[in-house]
Design a protein around this motif. Structure first.
Motif, short mmCIF file in Angstrom:
data_model
loop_
_atom_site.label_atom_id
_atom_site.label_comp_id
_atom_site.label_asym_id
_atom_site.label_seq_id
_atom_site.Cartn_x
_atom_site.Cartn_y
_atom_site.Cartn_z
N GLN A 34 0.10 9.52 -10.17
CA GLN A 34 -0.04 8.17 -9.61
C GLN A 34 1.02 7.18 -10.07
N PHE A 35 1.81 7.50 -11.09
CA PHE A 35 2.63 6.47 -11.72
C PHE A 35 3.71 5.89 -10.81
N ARG A 36 4.28 6.72 -9.93
CA ARG A 36 5.42 6.21 -9.13
C ARG A 36 5.02 5.00 -8.29
N ALA A 37 3.87 5.05 -7.68
CA ALA A 37 3.44 3.92 -6.84
C ALA A 37 2.97 2.74 -7.67
N LEU A 38 2.42 3.00 -8.83
CA LEU A 38 1.82 1.93 -9.62
C LEU A 38 2.82 1.25 -10.55
N ILE A 39 3.54 2.04 -11.35
CA ILE A 39 4.42 1.45 -12.37
C ILE A 39 5.81 2.05 -12.37
N GLY A 40 6.15 2.88 -11.39
CA GLY A 40 7.47 3.48 -11.33
C GLY A 40 8.57 2.47 -11.05
N GLU A 41 9.79 2.94 -10.96
CA GLU A 41 10.93 2.04 -10.74
C GLU A 41 10.78 1.23 -9.46
N ARG A 42 10.13 1.82 -8.44
CA ARG A 42 9.88 1.11 -7.18
C ARG A 42 8.39 0.84 -7.00
N GLY A 43 7.65 0.82 -8.10
CA GLY A 43 6.20 0.64 -8.04
C GLY A 43 5.79 -0.81 -7.90
N MET A 44 4.49 -1.01 -7.84
CA MET A 44 3.95 -2.36 -7.68
C MET A 44 4.20 -3.22 -8.91
N LEU A 45 4.11 -2.62 -10.10
CA LEU A 45 4.40 -3.32 -11.35
C LEU A 45 5.39 -2.46 -12.14
N ASP A 413 4.88 7.19 -1.74
CA ASP A 413 4.14 7.28 -2.99
C ASP A 413 2.86 6.45 -2.94
N THR A 414 2.95 5.27 -2.33
CA THR A 414 1.76 4.43 -2.20
C THR A 414 0.75 5.06 -1.25
N LEU A 415 1.23 5.59 -0.15
CA LEU A 415 0.32 6.19 0.83
C LEU A 415 -0.39 7.42 0.27
N ARG A 416 0.22 8.09 -0.71
CA ARG A 416 -0.44 9.25 -1.33
C ARG A 416 -1.67 8.84 -2.13
N LEU A 417 -1.77 7.57 -2.52
CA LEU A 417 -2.94 7.09 -3.24
C LEU A 417 -4.13 6.87 -2.31
N LEU A 418 -3.89 6.90 -1.01
CA LEU A 418 -4.93 6.62 -0.03
C LEU A 418 -5.46 7.90 0.59
N ALA A 419 -6.67 7.81 1.15
CA ALA A 419 -7.28 8.97 1.80
C ALA A 419 -6.82 9.08 3.25
N ARG A 420 -6.52 7.94 3.87
CA ARG A 420 -6.15 7.99 5.30
C ARG A 420 -5.12 6.91 5.60
N ASN A 421 -4.05 7.33 6.23
CA ASN A 421 -3.02 6.41 6.71
C ASN A 421 -3.12 6.34 8.23
N PRO A 422 -3.54 5.21 8.78
CA PRO A 422 -3.72 5.11 10.24
C PRO A 422 -2.40 4.97 11.00
N PHE A 423 -1.28 4.98 10.28
CA PHE A 423 0.03 4.85 10.93
C PHE A 423 0.93 5.99 10.45
N PRO A 424 0.65 7.22 10.91
CA PRO A 424 1.40 8.38 10.41
C PRO A 424 2.84 8.45 10.92
N ASP A 425 3.11 7.84 12.06
CA ASP A 425 4.44 7.97 12.67
C ASP A 425 5.41 6.88 12.24
#
Length: 468
Positions: A34-45, A413-425
């Motif tokens: 989970q770190f890349r989306a949360l605290i990675g270099e391009r993460g939220m924090l 990376d952020t979308l991998r934290l979710l169960a469903r992405n309604p915009f796959p394309d």
């Protein structure tokens, strides 16, 4: 020194160490995935931004020496590998000093992660894992019998976890004193599990029994940990049963499992399996353990004073190494559940008839027909923080804007934290967030609609937003 060790606890130590290594494995795996989306270099924090302001003295961490996403991943996966080896019993196959080094490295790696984790790592079970993991360094291996001082220090941790949680409840919400909190808690807890709906629908007298049993287990039973056997073992066994009840009723990361491991360290298993003949510990080891015990005793002053304070703090660390901490849980219980629902649209200009599509989360309620899943001891950090965000936007001030920006950017990376992405394309043009009141359906509503939840719109949480 004959008093220094107690061979009757050799199996207790083995079970505790294997369980602790398993918890470490889950914690490092959570960080790695989970770190890349949360605290990675391009993460939220991003960690690099945080390190520019953080002092190494206040936040000791390997990452003050160097940070990159690749290095963080190496630390997390190395922790997974070492934890798996210890869970398999590797520490018992090496000399005592090497076993201590393995546990010390595991603790140092996780300390490095927690101290740069910011909001995402602000949970009490992070400090509990670090405090317990630090003591495990000095518990020894099969080259020596378990040291009594470390066994007592583990009971001191368990006492603070349970007694601290009991005190903060009695001092906090009135519903704990009138035994009505559990009429709400199963529905409003941060992340319900697959059985939470059924727990919530139990008759109210049973909820009162639940609350009363909780007070007994957290306020009376912990004192018995310091009594002779077999009373101490019975007390620890009651705590294990209570924690298993909590495991069934919700998702609380690894808090319950780590508490179970601590309780098992207090159980005398000598009647189950006769202890083997273990060698006398070396003098240097005795000196180190006695010094650590003295240090823990000194550091225990502030947590002990916190237990006695009318302004008891919950889940607080008093030193940057998280060595002796204050614990507690659910000093107040919400009566109503709110959820932030995040939606997007690919229309260029939202209007009254715009079709908005919901993002699905893995753990937190979104789809009313979806039965909550079991994820604990794995920790879904984003889902937990979404629960806090629903309580107050102040909890989301630092990270919710970056989260929405990454949805608009279609960040993988952020979308991998979710169960469903309604915009796959392609990512959406606009994202918005709305606050809903969620409640468990009744038996009649469940049969009629197949929905586990009923929800009602409350207000906007974030108006439609797009990238500049």
């Amino acid at each position: 020194m004959e008093w220094f060790t107690d061979g009757d606890y050799w199996l207790s130590r083995l079970v505790f160490q294997r369980a602790l290594a398993g918890v470490y494995l889950i914690a490092f795996l959570t960080a790695a995935l989970q770190f890349r989306a949360l605290i990675g270099e391009r993460g939220m924090l991003p960690v690099p931004d945080y390190l520019r302001q953080a002092s190494p003295r206040q936040t000791p961490s390997l990452f003050h020496l160097h940070y990159s996403d690749r290095f963080f991943a190496a630390v997390a996966w190395a922790g997974c590998a070492l934890a798996a080896a210890l869970a398999a019993g590797a520490a018992d196959q090496v000399p005592l000093w090497a076993a201590m080094a393995c546990w010390a490295v595991l603790w140092a790696l996780y300390l490095s992660i927690v101290n740069v984790g910011q909001t995402w790592y602000g949970f009490g079970w992070e400090s509990l894992l670090l405090e317990t993991g630090f003591l495990a360094v000095f518990l020894g291996n099969e080259r020596t019998a378990p040291p009594v001082l470390v066994l007592w220090m583990l009971r001191w941790v368990l006492f603070r976890v349970e007694f601290g949680a009991g005190l903060i409840k009695i001092r906090g919400d009135r519903c704990w004193r009138d035994l009505t909190c559990l009429q709400y808690h199963h529905e409003t807890q941060p992340m319900p599990g697959p059985l939470s709906w059924f727990f919530h629908r139990m008759p109210r007298p049973l909820h009162r029994v639940e609350a009363a049993a909780n007070h007994v287990t957290q306020l009376l039973v912990p004192v018995l940990l310091f009594t002779p056997q077999p009373v101490a073992s019975a007390a620890a066994g009651l705590m294990v049963l209570t924690q298993l009840w909590l495991v069934l009723s919700g998702n609380f990361s690894w808090l319950n499992w780590l508490t179970i491991a601590l309780a098992l360290s207090a159980v005398d298993f000598s009647a189950v399996a006769a202890p083997p003949s273990l060698p006398r510990p070396p003098l240097w080891y005795e000196a180190v353990v006695i010094a650590v015990a003295a240090g823990v005793l000194l550091l225990s002053y502030r947590p002990a004073r916190n237990l006695l304070s009318r302004r008891q703090a919950m889940n607080r660390s008093f030193d940057p190494f998280h060595l002796v901490n204050a614990y507690g849980a659910f000093g107040s219980v919400g009566r109503v559940r709110f959820e932030v629902v995040v939606e997007g649209t690919d229309e260029q200009a939202p209007h009254e008839g715009t079709v908005w599509r919901e993002y699905g989360f893995k753990g937190k309620p979104t789809d009313v027909r979806r039965l909550p899943r079991q994820y604990a001891p794995y920790h879904l950090r984003l889902d937990w923080m979404m629960w806090f965000a629903a309580l107050s936007p102040a909890y989301a001030r630092s990270w919710f804007g970056p989260f929405v920006a990454r949805l608009l950017d279609g960040d993988r990376d952020t979308l991998r934290l979710l169960a469903r992405n309604p915009f796959p394309d392609a990512p959406p043009v606009y994202v918005r967030a709305r606050l809903f009141h969620y409640r468990f359906t009744t038996w009649r509503e469940l049969r009629a609609t197949g929905a586990w939840w009923h929800r009602t719109y409350v207000r906007d949480f974030l108006r439609p937003t797009r990238l500049r």
